[in-house]
Design a protein around this motif. Structure first.
Motif, PDB file in Angstrom:
ATOM      1  N   THR A  98      77.560  30.383  34.288  1.00 25.46           N
ATOM      2  CA  THR A  98      78.372  31.516  34.741  1.00 25.46           C
ATOM      3  C   THR A  98      79.009  31.226  36.094  1.00 25.46           C
ATOM      4  OG1 THR A  98      76.930  33.051  33.541  1.00 25.46           O
ATOM      5  CG2 THR A  98      78.342  33.976  35.259  1.00 25.46           C
ATOM      6  N   SER A  99      78.229  30.680  37.019  1.00 23.23           N
ATOM      7  CA  SER A  99      78.760  30.360  38.349  1.00 23.23           C
ATOM      8  C   SER A  99      79.896  29.347  38.252  1.00 23.23           C
ATOM      9  CB  SER A  99      77.645  29.806  39.242  1.00 23.23           C
ATOM     10  OG  SER A  99      76.611  30.751  39.408  1.00 23.23           O
ATOM     11  N   ALA A 100      79.727  28.351  37.394  1.00 24.12           N
ATOM     12  CA  ALA A 100      80.768  27.332  37.229  1.00 24.12           C
ATOM     13  C   ALA A 100      82.066  27.947  36.721  1.00 24.12           C
ATOM     14  CB  ALA A 100      80.284  26.247  36.271  1.00 24.12           C
ATOM     15  N   LEU A 101      81.954  28.822  35.723  1.00 21.58           N
ATOM     16  CA  LEU A 101      83.149  29.431  35.132  1.00 21.58           C
ATOM     17  C   LEU A 101      83.815  30.427  36.080  1.00 21.58           C
ATOM     18  CD1 LEU A 101      81.889  29.997  31.476  1.00 21.58           C
ATOM     19  CD2 LEU A 101      83.458  28.238  32.292  1.00 21.58           C
ATOM     20  N   VAL A 102      83.023  31.097  36.913  1.00 20.78           N
ATOM     21  CA  VAL A 102      83.589  32.057  37.864  1.00 20.78           C
ATOM     22  C   VAL A 102      84.295  31.331  39.012  1.00 20.78           C
ATOM     23  CG1 VAL A 102      83.006  33.808  39.590  1.00 20.78           C
ATOM     24  CG2 VAL A 102      81.992  33.923  37.312  1.00 20.78           C
ATOM     25  N   LEU A 103      83.715  30.252  39.494  1.00 21.03           N
ATOM     26  CA  LEU A 103      84.290  29.543  40.640  1.00 21.03           C
ATOM     27  C   LEU A 103      85.502  28.690  40.264  1.00 21.03           C
ATOM     28  CD1 LEU A 103      81.072  28.339  42.512  1.00 21.03           C
ATOM     29  CD2 LEU A 103      82.576  30.231  43.128  1.00 21.03           C
ATOM     30  N   PHE A 104      85.529  28.199  39.026  1.00 16.25           N
ATOM     31  CA  PHE A 104      86.569  27.240  38.651  1.00 16.25           C
ATOM     32  C   PHE A 104      87.993  27.761  38.855  1.00 16.25           C
ATOM     33  CE2 PHE A 104      89.421  25.219  35.577  1.00 16.25           C
ATOM     34  CZ  PHE A 104      89.286  23.899  35.965  1.00 16.25           C
ATOM     35  N   PRO A 105      88.351  28.979  38.408  1.00 20.16           N
ATOM     36  CA  PRO A 105      89.750  29.409  38.594  1.00 20.16           C
ATOM     37  C   PRO A 105      90.152  29.544  40.054  1.00 20.16           C
ATOM     38  CG  PRO A 105      88.402  31.220  37.788  1.00 20.16           C
ATOM     39  CD  PRO A 105      87.566  29.985  37.672  1.00 20.16           C
ATOM     40  N   PHE A 106      89.189  29.841  40.945  1.00 15.58           N
ATOM     41  CA  PHE A 106      89.509  29.879  42.371  1.00 15.58           C
ATOM     42  C   PHE A 106      89.933  28.490  42.842  1.00 15.58           C
ATOM     43  CE2 PHE A 106      86.889  33.697  42.102  1.00 15.58           C
ATOM     44  CZ  PHE A 106      87.557  34.567  42.946  1.00 15.58           C
ATOM     45  N   GLY A 107      89.101  27.501  42.504  1.00 17.77           N
ATOM     46  CA  GLY A 107      89.410  26.142  42.926  1.00 17.77           C
ATOM     47  C   GLY A 107      90.638  25.579  42.252  1.00 17.77           C
ATOM     48  N   ALA A 108      90.810  25.893  40.957  1.00 22.25           N
ATOM     49  CA  ALA A 108      91.947  25.353  40.212  1.00 22.25           C
ATOM     50  C   ALA A 108      93.274  25.893  40.726  1.00 22.25           C
ATOM     51  CB  ALA A 108      91.788  25.675  38.726  1.00 22.25           C
ATOM     52  N   SER A 109      93.236  27.012  41.435  1.00 23.29           N
ATOM     53  CA  SER A 109      94.470  27.597  41.975  1.00 23.29           C
ATOM     54  C   SER A 109      94.930  26.907  43.255  1.00 23.29           C
ATOM     55  CB  SER A 109      94.257  29.089  42.268  1.00 23.29           C
ATOM     56  OG  SER A 109      93.863  29.788  41.114  1.00 23.29           O
ATOM     57  N   SER A 110      94.076  26.083  43.839  1.00 22.63           N
ATOM     58  CA  SER A 110      94.381  25.523  45.161  1.00 22.63           C
ATOM     59  C   SER A 110      95.650  24.675  45.156  1.00 22.63           C
ATOM     60  CB  SER A 110      93.193  24.699  45.672  1.00 22.63           C
ATOM     61  OG  SER A 110      92.893  23.639  44.774  1.00 22.63           O
ATOM     62  N   ASN A 111      95.820  23.815  44.153  1.00 24.25           N
ATOM     63  CA  ASN A 111      97.004  22.948  44.112  1.00 24.25           C
ATOM     64  C   ASN A 111      98.283  23.759  43.968  1.00 24.25           C
ATOM     65  OD1 ASN A 111      95.567  20.573  44.400  1.00 24.25           O
ATOM     66  ND2 ASN A 111      95.327  20.269  42.192  1.00 24.25           N
ATOM     67  N   SER A 112      98.265  24.743  43.061  1.00 24.59           N
ATOM     68  CA  SER A 112      99.453  25.567  42.844  1.00 24.59           C
ATOM     69  C   SER A 112      99.830  26.330  44.101  1.00 24.59           C
ATOM     70  CB  SER A 112      99.205  26.544  41.688  1.00 24.59           C
ATOM     71  OG  SER A 112     100.280  27.441  41.546  1.00 24.59           O
TER      72      SER A 112
END
Length: 553
Positions: free
Chosen positions: A322-336
């Protein structure tokens, strides 16, 4: 990137509503179309896809809420994939258990109704603009009552068609609130957008009321005690946020605290009170909601197939995933966000690294705690997947050790039919399970009363987690192949049994799966007279030797 996400979101949201609608209809009962039978499980399969699409739709909205510095909604959207994935998981349970779960079907129907209304309004700028302007106009009425004059700016439809437009933060319809002379010059401008109309909250109740099976009169009363109060309370909320922001009450962070914190807390409390009111008229709706909340307590029907994971898989695994799935979109937005030249004071890149580490750890844990089906063969079978580390015969006893590496399944099975005589847990060291010194490790010794005599199973912990979980109890009668326990992270299972009449079928160094034959036993009754004369004394001697050892266990 934002445009790409907008188009992708459009595909996800339309697909999700379409799939959930079909899933709800087909899962209710078996249908026949064009001479072909469609069982209810087809509906569950459609619903699985629908929930997953809906989760991904909200997942990719995280970037937008990061940009507008709304951490509450960003976190809610980030939790969408775990949440809707969990609902999809229960749709899967309905398939394998062949059991419908009505609260889940109610939730799917409510989602289709509420989501259909909201996304239709949002995708039609003329309709959204009308509602936004109406709410903005009525919000400043409350300020006018207290002599605080405001003016509305024109409706800003953004770029694109006013008839239909895919969702995008850059094309959001808005109405500006102009604070006239009393506005603090340092205060930011406030815009009313669709999220400020309380449409989301209202349609949740509308969807719930429509999809609840109850008399029309009670549903109408439930509508009256929820939707109009939500609308009025939202106007008051907007007025307060505008006043606090333009008065610059808490400095530069006023809008954040007023809009993203206090207003949301107040809205949540109001929704709780209104939910209690609607439950007075529609207890059936309350039952449906409680049924959804009770999903973790849902029990499998008698004899239903189990999931391919260990029975005692720790909750830690769920928390990590759950923690991995919740944190991932935050981090994945960094490049954009960086490509757009926008500065956000959140540690997005660090979050991205952490999320990737947690995803890798999640995959490892799921692999470790897997518990796949195993074919149980004849004879004495292997209690575990792994490497045959030791095969020896000593003083009438056969000793076989199976070492389980981290890549192996760590659920252990009974190698033979029997009755549990005793179980003894022994503390000890924590050397690697493949080491010869592991004989002194923490262990669980189980003795079975079998047709071969006393059969000893020793589960030995390794050096990592060092925990052994037993699925069986003394005096329990178990069958060959039954799951008897789980050893966490690197371990070994030792077997010891009488050698009389036994033919060993494995050798040291063999790779083996649980349930595969380790040895065969030939009972005396199946031997010829000559064979009995030859074999009888050997077996008697073996039994006598075996009875004199391992008394301490």
């Amino acid at each position: 990137m934002a445009t790409d996400l907008s188009l992708l979101g459009e595909v996800f949201v339309i697909s999700s509503l379409f799939l959930l609608a079909i899933g709800y209809y087909v899962s209710g009962r078996e249908h026949v179309f064009l001479g072909r039978r469609f069982p209810t499980k087809i509906g569950n399969q459609f619903s699985i896809l629908g929930w997953i699409c809906l989760g991904f739709f909200w997942w990719i909205q995280v970037e937008y809420y990061i940009l507008i510095k709304d951490p509450v909604n960003a976190l809610i959207c980030a939790a969408a994939v775990p949440f809707f994935g969990y609902l999809a998981y229960h749709e899967y349970l309905s398939i394998i258990w062949k059991s419908s779960y009505e609260p889940l079907r109610w939730l799917a129907a409510m989602t289709v109704v509420a989501g259909g209304i909201y996304f239709f309004v949002e995708r039609v700028p003329l309709l959204a603009g009308w509602l936004i302007h109406l709410v903005a106009e009525q919000s400043i009425w409350f300020l006018d009552i207290f002599g605080i004059e405001n003016r509305l700016g024109p409706i800003d439809y953004g770029e694109g068609s006013k008839i239909y437009r895919s969702g995008s933060e850059h094309e959001e319809v808005r109405v500006a609130i102009e604070g006239d002379s009393w506005k603090d010059p340092l205060a930011p401008s406030v815009n009313i957008v669709l999220a400020c109309t309380a449409l989301q909250s209202m349609i949740i109740f509308v969807g719930g009321v429509i999809c609840t099976k109850a008399p029309l009169s009670r549903r109408f009363n439930a509508f009256l005690v929820t939707v109009p109060p939500i609308y009025i309370l939202n106007l008051i909320r907007n007025a307060v946020v505008i006043w606090l922001t333009y008065e610059h009450v808490w400095g530069v962070d006023t809008f954040f605290w007023a809009h993203a914190v206090y207003a949301k807390i107040g809205s949540l409390l109001a929704l709780v009170v209104l939910a209690i009111a609607v439950f007075h008229f529609l207890p059936e709706m309350q039952d449906s909601i409680l049924g959804v909340i009770d999903l973790p307590l849902r029990e499998a029907p008698e004899g239903a197939p189990k999931l391919p994971f260990a029975k005692e898989m720790p909750n830690m695994v769920i928390y990590v995933i759950t923690s991995a799935l919740v944190l991932f979109p935050f981090g994945a937005s960094s490049n954009s966000i960086r490509e757009q030249g926008i500065v956000v004071d959140w540690p997005l890149e660090e979050i991205y690294v952490v999320s990737l580490i947690l995803i890798i750890l999640s995959i490892f844990l799921l692999c470790f705690y897997r518990d796949p089906h195993r074919v149980i063969e004849d004879g004495i079978v292997s209690p575990a997947d792994g490497l045959v580390q030791k095969v020896s015969t000593k003083r009438g006893m056969i000793h076989i050790s199976v070492f389980m590496g981290l890549q192996n399944v760590h659920v252990n099975r009974s190698p033979i039919d029997g009755k549990v005589i005793s179980q003894k847990h022994r503390s000890g060291g924590y050397t690697p399970a493949f080491s010869k010194d592991s004989d002194k490790n923490e262990r669980l010794v189980t003795k079975l009363d079998t047709d071969l005599g006393i059969f000893k199973i020793t589960q030995i912990a390794g050096f990592l987690v060092r925990r052994i979980v037993s699925y069986i109890e003394p005096n329990e009668v178990i069958v060959k192949g039954k799951r008897i326990g789980l050893i966490h992270f690197g371990s070994r299972v030792d077997l010891a049994f009488e050698s009389s009449g036994i033919k060993i079928k494995v050798k040291e160094g063999d790779r083996i799966l649980a349930g595969q034959t380790l040895a065969e036993f030939t009972p005396m009754s199946s031997l010829s007279v000559a064979e009995k004369l030859m074999e009888g004394p050997k077996r008697l001697l073996s039994k006598l030797q075996a009875s004199t050892i391992d008394k301490g266990d």
